[in-house]
Design a protein around this motif. Sequence first.
Motif, PDB file in Angstrom:
ATOM      1  N   GLU A  89       0.835  -1.203   0.000  1.00 29.66           N
ATOM      2  CA  GLU A  89       0.000   0.000   0.000  1.00 29.66           C
ATOM      3  C   GLU A  89       0.868   1.252   0.000  1.00 29.66           C
ATOM      4  OE1 GLU A  89      -2.695  -0.758   3.246  1.00 29.66           O
ATOM      5  OE2 GLU A  89      -3.893  -2.127   2.000  1.00 29.66           O
ATOM      6  N   GLY A  90       2.026   1.174   0.648  1.00 30.34           N
ATOM      7  CA  GLY A  90       2.986   2.280   0.615  1.00 30.34           C
ATOM      8  C   GLY A  90       3.551   2.511  -0.780  1.00 30.34           C
ATOM      9  N   GLU A  91       3.521   1.466  -1.626  1.00 29.46           N
ATOM     10  CA  GLU A  91       3.982   1.580  -3.005  1.00 29.46           C
ATOM     11  C   GLU A  91       2.847   1.996  -3.947  1.00 29.46           C
ATOM     12  OE1 GLU A  91       5.839  -2.122  -4.114  1.00 29.46           O
ATOM     13  OE2 GLU A  91       7.315  -1.996  -2.503  1.00 29.46           O
ATOM     14  N   GLY A  92       1.640   2.215  -3.394  1.00 24.19           N
ATOM     15  CA  GLY A  92       0.528   2.709  -4.204  1.00 24.19           C
ATOM     16  C   GLY A  92      -0.459   1.654  -4.675  1.00 24.19           C
ATOM     17  N   TYR A  93      -0.385   0.441  -4.150  1.00 26.23           N
ATOM     18  CA  TYR A  93      -1.299  -0.629  -4.548  1.00 26.23           C
ATOM     19  C   TYR A  93      -2.444  -0.761  -3.555  1.00 26.23           C
ATOM     20  CZ  TYR A  93       2.452  -2.067  -7.661  1.00 26.23           C
ATOM     21  OH  TYR A  93       3.414  -2.103  -8.636  1.00 26.23           O
ATOM     22  N   THR A  94      -3.581  -1.243  -4.043  1.00 24.29           N
ATOM     23  CA  THR A  94      -4.712  -1.607  -3.207  1.00 24.29           C
ATOM     24  C   THR A  94      -4.877  -3.112  -3.325  1.00 24.29           C
ATOM     25  OG1 THR A  94      -5.769   0.515  -3.645  1.00 24.29           O
ATOM     26  CG2 THR A  94      -7.168  -1.252  -2.782  1.00 24.29           C
ATOM     27  N   LEU A  95      -4.702  -3.823  -2.234  1.00 25.10           N
ATOM     28  CA  LEU A  95      -4.762  -5.290  -2.253  1.00 25.10           C
ATOM     29  C   LEU A  95      -6.208  -5.756  -2.153  1.00 25.10           C
ATOM     30  CD1 LEU A  95      -1.826  -4.626  -1.275  1.00 25.10           C
ATOM     31  CD2 LEU A  95      -1.887  -6.847  -0.204  1.00 25.10           C
ATOM     32  N   MET A 141      -3.893  -7.301  -6.747  1.00 21.76           N
ATOM     33  CA  MET A 141      -4.048  -5.924  -6.307  1.00 21.76           C
ATOM     34  C   MET A 141      -4.351  -5.017  -7.485  1.00 21.76           C
ATOM     35  SD  MET A 141      -0.068  -5.587  -5.285  1.00 21.76           S
ATOM     36  CE  MET A 141       1.147  -6.364  -6.321  1.00 21.76           C
ATOM     37  N   ILE A 142      -4.626  -3.760  -7.167  1.00 26.98           N
ATOM     38  CA  ILE A 142      -4.887  -2.739  -8.172  1.00 26.98           C
ATOM     39  C   ILE A 142      -3.814  -1.669  -8.009  1.00 26.98           C
ATOM     40  CG2 ILE A 142      -6.553  -1.035  -8.983  1.00 26.98           C
ATOM     41  CD1 ILE A 142      -8.441  -3.236  -8.777  1.00 26.98           C
ATOM     42  N   ASP A 143      -3.203  -1.260  -9.145  1.00 26.50           N
ATOM     43  CA  ASP A 143      -2.160  -0.237  -9.044  1.00 26.50           C
ATOM     44  C   ASP A 143      -2.778   1.157  -9.045  1.00 26.50           C
ATOM     45  OD1 ASP A 143      -2.695   0.425 -11.721  1.00 26.50           O
ATOM     46  OD2 ASP A 143      -0.816  -0.407 -12.482  1.00 26.50           O
ATOM     47  N   ALA A 144      -1.950   2.177  -8.948  1.00 26.61           N
ATOM     48  CA  ALA A 144      -2.406   3.562  -8.844  1.00 26.61           C
ATOM     49  C   ALA A 144      -3.182   4.024 -10.078  1.00 26.61           C
ATOM     50  CB  ALA A 144      -1.213   4.486  -8.597  1.00 26.61           C
ATOM     51  N   GLN A 145      -2.954   3.373 -11.228  1.00 29.40           N
ATOM     52  CA  GLN A 145      -3.668   3.739 -12.450  1.00 29.40           C
ATOM     53  C   GLN A 145      -4.961   2.943 -12.623  1.00 29.40           C
ATOM     54  OE1 GLN A 145      -0.196   2.959 -12.647  1.00 29.40           O
ATOM     55  NE2 GLN A 145       0.195   5.127 -12.317  1.00 29.40           N
ATOM     56  N   GLY A 146      -5.265   2.046 -11.692  1.00 24.67           N
ATOM     57  CA  GLY A 146      -6.495   1.262 -11.754  1.00 24.67           C
ATOM     58  C   GLY A 146      -6.368  -0.071 -12.461  1.00 24.67           C
ATOM     59  N   PHE A 147      -5.158  -0.489 -12.788  1.00 26.13           N
ATOM     60  CA  PHE A 147      -4.956  -1.771 -13.459  1.00 26.13           C
ATOM     61  C   PHE A 147      -4.827  -2.892 -12.436  1.00 26.13           C
ATOM     62  CE2 PHE A 147      -3.337   1.256 -16.592  1.00 26.13           C
ATOM     63  CZ  PHE A 147      -4.030   0.834 -17.726  1.00 26.13           C
ATOM     64  N   GLY A 157      10.706 -12.889 -12.860  1.00 26.67           N
ATOM     65  CA  GLY A 157      10.068 -13.858 -13.727  1.00 26.67           C
ATOM     66  C   GLY A 157       8.710 -14.313 -13.238  1.00 26.67           C
ATOM     67  N   ARG A 158       8.201 -13.713 -12.172  1.00 31.69           N
ATOM     68  CA  ARG A 158       6.903 -14.121 -11.641  1.00 31.69           C
ATOM     69  C   ARG A 158       6.049 -12.896 -11.383  1.00 31.69           C
ATOM     70  NH1 ARG A 158       6.848 -19.124  -7.733  1.00 31.69           N
ATOM     71  NH2 ARG A 158       4.817 -19.168  -8.652  1.00 31.69           N
ATOM     72  N   TRP A 159       6.022 -11.969 -12.284  1.00 33.50           N
ATOM     73  CA  TRP A 159       5.275 -10.721 -12.141  1.00 33.50           C
ATOM     74  C   TRP A 159       4.367 -10.595 -13.342  1.00 33.50           C
ATOM     75  CZ3 TRP A 159       4.077  -7.105  -8.783  1.00 33.50           C
ATOM     76  CH2 TRP A 159       3.709  -5.840  -9.200  1.00 33.50           C
ATOM     77  N   ASP A 160       3.094 -10.459 -13.123  1.00 36.60           N
ATOM     78  CA  ASP A 160       2.120 -10.387 -14.211  1.00 36.60           C
ATOM     79  C   ASP A 160       1.322  -9.105 -14.115  1.00 36.60           C
ATOM     80  OD1 ASP A 160       2.722 -13.004 -15.113  1.00 36.60           O
ATOM     81  OD2 ASP A 160       1.460 -13.826 -13.529  1.00 36.60           O
TER      82      ASP A 160
END
Length: 90
Positions: free
Chosen positions: A44-50, A64-70, A86-89
């Motif tokens: 959440e400190g990095e701007g994500y909503t889990l 989670m949802i990032d700051a741009q809503g993705f 290698g494990r980030w989508d």
Amino acid sequence: MKTLMKYTAVTALILGAGAAVAQTQTRPADGQWMSVAALAAKLEGEGYTLYEVERDDGVYEVKMIDAQGFRVEAHLDPATGDRLQGRWDD
């Protein structure tokens, strides 16, 4: 003969790299995992909503949802909360 030596050298490099990767992906014991609350605070400190956190194959799987809503799905190191290469989508 030179070709055989090249293949032998390449094979040794590949096996050495595989061993190094295996060592870096050792997971901590259950008692050493970062708490879900600490993981959530970090993200959440990095701007994500889990919206979902679960343990999966020795890592945290987080949706989670990032700051741009993705929507973002990530596999995170259970001890540090860092993204695993290698494990980030997205």
